[in-house]
Design an enzyme around this catalytic site. Structure first.
Site, mmCIF file in Angstrom:
data_model
loop_
_atom_site.group_PDB
_atom_site.id
_atom_site.type_symbol
_atom_site.label_atom_id
_atom_site.label_comp_id
_atom_site.label_asym_id
_atom_site.label_seq_id
_atom_site.Cartn_x
_atom_site.Cartn_y
_atom_site.Cartn_z
ATOM 1 N N CYS A 111 0.834 -1.207 0.000
ATOM 2 C CA CYS A 111 0.000 0.000 0.000
ATOM 3 C C CYS A 111 0.865 1.252 0.000
ATOM 4 O O CYS A 111 0.453 2.300 -0.505
ATOM 5 C CB CYS A 111 -0.944 -0.006 1.199
ATOM 6 S SG CYS A 111 -0.125 -0.120 2.810
ATOM 7 N N HIS A 464 -1.448 1.560 7.322
ATOM 8 C CA HIS A 464 -1.984 1.475 5.965
ATOM 9 C C HIS A 464 -1.853 2.840 5.301
ATOM 10 O O HIS A 464 -2.062 3.879 5.934
ATOM 11 C CB HIS A 464 -3.445 1.028 5.990
ATOM 12 C CG HIS A 464 -4.036 0.817 4.639
ATOM 13 N ND1 HIS A 464 -3.542 -0.106 3.739
ATOM 14 C CD2 HIS A 464 -5.085 1.421 4.012
ATOM 15 C CE1 HIS A 464 -4.256 -0.073 2.626
ATOM 16 N NE2 HIS A 464 -5.204 0.855 2.774
#
Length: 539
Positions: A111, A464
């Site tokens: 990510c 994230h």
């Protein structure tokens, strides 16, 4: 291979001539992107990357088969689809969406890479640079220490697929492999930092794209943090560990009366009290009493339970002070200890006040005095001297990348900084920070508009990355979360998760809008970047 043509060339002719001849023979428009492959003796195909060399330098021989490949409308190469062995469904082939609104598949803890790529993809100048193939003239295939243009070509493939409008999401596995090949720190599928990847791409891989980064926002530790650090230093240095002869303030040679109780918390001497005043003669002679607290060797986990202590005390010399078990039962009341009345301040959670991005920039350009541990070396007297340092801005880049410090590492602690940094969507003004004489008739040369934000959610060990980005064609903001893309409003962009900010200078935005309007001639381009003329002395 649908068709074949035979042509004759000299050994001194360039590969570019072969490519142009093939385009003429197969009636391919010069605007379409093509590349050449040569079939070697083993029957496999090898790509002819450098079209500027001659046939002799490329070791082409008479009778060799040369294949021309044309990029598809969806931004992919037919040879890549063949090697991947995947066939698109009819729905995917018929999909037509907004160019640039395309997700990236998470390959496993990638990510950070997806967030960085989405930010770069929404830098208009950079995207146009690759979409219009201007990068092809600047690829260096001859530098033995370089990357032979592999990173730039892999990134160009991603950009052309994302901005073809034919994909909902794409798989960046080729780009991931290329980055890991040239930057070993990105090998595998471990978690990494999006800013570190941006730094690698901006300076090492795509070095011909002049992207700038405005240092970091650094917060000074508060007085509370400094006090905590001093206390931790004392504890680790052993200053708070009492000596065996003086446990918790008591002395084994103290002739004073022995008094120990829950209110005092002090173990005094071992001698019996003496009293010269008359009194009962039946008072018993008091024996030596135990201390309230004891020193014990413990394991690396800090437990003082000696029954479970199986480690080598010489290899792990940990010492802890704890209640003596018998004294704890006699004087310590857990119910009473937990029954105190809590003041309101006990449940108060300190809220970190938000800071403005403008304040961070002011601190970045403020004069600071170098500490004694970090003196300045004077080239004249050849000695280290106390000095001051100040950073000034001379010119401003077209694209400004601001990296906010979100991770703090000190000698005693590591933490994620979640302070809200308030940054403007439009009109970020740098005019007061530029020391070069300014053009007052063109204020847009010193103002920026936000175009992308890389976000980080989570802590130090896990988290994230996502992206907010403004589409250069529609002007609509979108939220990119790996392969998921959704429209958002400007009110949703500012958050504590903001990590890397991308700004575009307003005059550049105006110039790009003028180019997209039909019937308008292109305005004169700004002068090429000259690292010598735009260098800055730091005093």
């Amino acid at each position: 291979m649908d068709k074949t043509h035979t042509a004759e060339f000299s050994q001194t002719d360039s590969i570019d001539l072969v490519l142009r001849t093939a385009q003429d023979q197969f009636v391919v428009s010069p605007q379409e992107e093509t590349r050449l492959w040569v079939k070697n003796a083993e029957g496999s195909f090898e790509r002819l990357c450098n079209t500027r060399v001659s046939l002799r330098t490329a070791s082409l021989k008479s009778g060799q088969l040369v294949v021309m490949e044309t990029r598809s409308k969806d931004g992919t190469w037919p040879s890549q689809q063949t090697r991947a062995g995947s066939s698109a469904t009819k729905e995917e082939e018929e999909f037509h969406g907004q160019p640039g609104i395309c997700g990236l598949t998470n390959l496993g803890n990638t990510c950070f890479m997806n967030s960085a790529l989405q930010c770069l993809s929404n830098v208009p100048q950079l995207t146009e640079y690759f979409l219009k193939n201007r990068y092809l003239d600047e690829l260096n295939f001859c530098n033995p220490l370089g990357m032979k243009g592999e990173i730039a070509e892999a990134y160009a493939d991603l950009v052309k697929q994302a901005w073809s409008g034919r994909h909902r999401s794409i798989v960046p596995n080729v780009f991931k492999t290329k980055v890991g090949h040239f930057a070993s720190q990105f090998l595998g599928y471990q978690q990494h930092d999006s800013q570190e990847l941006l730094s690698f791409l901006s300076w090492d891989a795509l070095y011909h794209i002049l992207l700038y980064r405005l240092s970091r926002y650094v917060t000074r530790p508060s007085s509370d943090d400094e006090d905590d650090g001093d206390e931790k230093a004392d504890v680790e240095g052993g200053k708070n560990i009492p000596k065996p002869g003086n446990v918790a303030g008591g002395s084994s040679q103290d002739p004073g009366p022995e008094q120990a109780g829950p209110s005092s918390g002090v173990a005094s001497g071992s001698r019996a009290p003496t009293d010269s005043s008359p009194g009962p003669s039946h008072w018993p002679q008091r024996t030596r009493r135990k201390h309230l607290f004891t020193l014990q060797t413990v394991n690396s986990n800090g437990t003082s339970d000696r029954s479970n202590f199986n480690e080598d005390t010489q290899a792990q010399p940990y010492i802890a002070i704890d209640w003596d078990p018998e004294m704890k039962k006699r004087y310590y009341d857990e119910v009473e200890a937990e029954g105190y009345v809590k003041h309101d301040c006990v449940g108060y959670v300190l809220k970190k006040a938000p800071v403005r991005l403008q304040e961070c920039i002011e601190l970045f350009t403020t004069m600071e005095t170098l500490e004694k541990e970090n003196p300045w070396y004077c080239p004249n007297c050849k000695q280290h001297q106390l000095a001051t340092k100040k950073l000034d801005l001379w010119t401003l880049p077209e694209t400004l990348i601001i990296h906010l410090k979100r991770f703090s590492y000190t000698k005693f602690s590591r933490e994620k900084l979640d302070t809200l940094v308030e940054f403007p969507i439009r009109d970020l003004d740098f005019s007061e920070f530029v020391i070069k004489p300014q053009d007052e008739s063109a204020p847009e040369l010193y103002k920026y508009d936000l175009i992308a934000v890389s976000n980080h959610y989570g802590g130090l060990r896990d988290g994230h990355y996502t992206t907010f980005a403004c589409n250069k064609d529609s002007g609509q903001w979108h939220y990119f979360d790996d392969n998921s893309v959704s429209p958002v409003t400007e009110n949703q962009i500012e958050s504590k998760a903001a990590y890397v900010l991308f700004y575009q200078r307003q005059d550049v935005a105006s110039r790009l809008k003028t180019k997209t309007q039909p019937g308008q001639s292109d305005p004169p381009a700004p002068p090429a970047y000259d690292p010598i003329s735009e260098s800055m002395d730091v005093n």
